[in-house]
Design an enzyme around this catalytic site. Structure first.
Site, PDB file in Angstrom:
ATOM      1  N   SER A   1      41.397  18.453  -2.501  1.00  9.36           N
ATOM      2  CA  SER A   1      42.726  18.693  -1.937  1.00  9.36           C
ATOM      3  C   SER A   1      43.683  17.552  -2.303  1.00  9.36           C
ATOM      4  O   SER A   1      43.914  17.288  -3.478  1.00  9.36           O
ATOM      5  CB  SER A   1      42.614  18.877  -0.420  1.00  9.36           C
ATOM      6  OG  SER A   1      43.803  19.397   0.106  1.00  9.36           O
TER       7      SER A   1
ATOM      8  N   ASP B   1      41.544  30.532   0.121  1.00  8.81           N
ATOM      9  CA  ASP B   1      41.897  29.195   0.581  1.00  8.81           C
ATOM     10  C   ASP B   1      43.121  29.330   1.473  1.00  8.81           C
ATOM     11  O   ASP B   1      44.175  29.770   1.027  1.00  8.81           O
ATOM     12  CB  ASP B   1      42.200  28.295  -0.621  1.00  8.81           C
ATOM     13  CG  ASP B   1      42.424  26.836  -0.250  1.00  8.81           C
ATOM     14  OD1 ASP B   1      42.867  26.568   0.879  1.00  8.81           O
ATOM     15  OD2 ASP B   1      42.172  25.962  -1.106  1.00  8.81           O
TER      16      ASP B   1
ATOM     17  N   HIS C   1      38.790  26.306   2.005  1.00  7.27           N
ATOM     18  CA  HIS C   1      39.409  25.125   1.407  1.00  7.27           C
ATOM     19  C   HIS C   1      38.474  23.924   1.293  1.00  7.27           C
ATOM     20  O   HIS C   1      38.371  23.305   0.231  1.00  7.27           O
ATOM     21  CB  HIS C   1      40.650  24.727   2.206  1.00  7.27           C
ATOM     22  CG  HIS C   1      41.361  23.551   1.636  1.00  7.27           C
ATOM     23  ND1 HIS C   1      41.951  23.562   0.388  1.00  7.27           N
ATOM     24  CD2 HIS C   1      41.568  22.288   2.131  1.00  7.27           C
ATOM     25  CE1 HIS C   1      42.492  22.379   0.139  1.00  7.27           C
ATOM     26  NE2 HIS C   1      42.278  21.592   1.177  1.00  7.27           N
TER      27      HIS C   1
END
Length: 251
Positions: free
Chosen positions: A94, A195, A225
């Protein structure tokens, strides 16, 4: 400020000359990367996973930091890791992927390769443009954490998203997008098909923007995610280990 139990940074000194820097995500902690780090350590690699400033404590603390603080942390770890490991890879989840790309843009050939899991470089949320203004009057909004499909897995992350810190992340996104052409390292990108935090356009922007000769995208069918703690984690670990071995062999 006390660090939450399980959010501590971790290091491992390997038996070889290859090092891996792990970068965790926004509002998260090293806990989301620890299983990955343990897998890489088992392969004999040196591993570093710092706790980014403002993370692993409380969300108000994160609001007192900026992207320069987070980047300064991983940059220092990279320089330190290179003192003992001539070959270094950077892996990120991320926002950790955002920071990994920024390191690649600055350090070029000094980084042997990148592995990114659901990296973020933008958002399609309309209210994101209001973050700088909202940050003056609204300290936090509902959390974006713990997006995991696996029933018995949990991410150690904040239950609120600090708005001022999110506005600083958006500044980092703009810088990284503008310099994507500076990324030339071999790149392996994992993307969850579902996600709820980072939209698919992020992966497309990264893959279309970098100038890496060698790129690969792997779709994760069974994870959300935080895929490093999810059902596809073994796939991520195995493929990233193979990626390091292939790149080290080619060098």
């Amino acid at each position: 400020m006390p660090v939450l139990a399980g959010a501590e940074p971790f290091t491992h000194t390997g038996t070889g000359q290859t090092g891996v820097l792990l970068c965790h995500g926004f509002t998260g902690s090293p806990q989301s990367m620890r299983p990955w780090g343990e897998y890489l350590a088992g392969l004999g690699h040196s591993v570093r996973c710092p706790r980014l400033p403002g993370h692993g404590t409380s969300w108000p603390e994160l609001n007192r930091t900026t992207w320069q603080d987070w980047y300064g942390c991983v940059r220092a770890e990279l320089l330190d890791l290179r003192e003992s490991c001539p070959t270094v890879f950077v892996f990120g989840l991320s926002m950790g992927g955002t920071l990994s790309l920024r390191l690649a843009q600055e350090f070029g050939e000094q980084i042997a390769g990148l592995v990114l899991v659901n990296p973020s470089v933008t958002t399609l949320r309309r209210d994101a443009k209001l973050l700088p203004v909202l940050g003056r009057v609204l300290p936090s909004v509902p959390a974006i954490s713990n997006d995991i499909a696996k029933a018995d897995a949990k991410e150690l992350a904040y239950d609120r998203t600090p708005v001022r810190a999110a506005a600083s992340l958006a500044q980092l996104w703009r810088l990284v997008r503008a310099d994507l052409a500076k990324v030339t390292q071999p790149l392996l990108l994992f993307r969850s098909r579902v996600d709820h935090v980072v939209e698919p356009v992020n992966a497309r922007i990264v893959l279309d923007g970098v100038r890496s000769v060698e790129t690969a995208e792997v779709l994760l069918e069974h994870s959300f995610h935080v895929a490093t703690l999810d059902n596809d984690a073994p796939l991520i670990f195995r493929r990233s280990g193979e990626f390091v071995a292939e790149q080290v062999g080619s060098r």
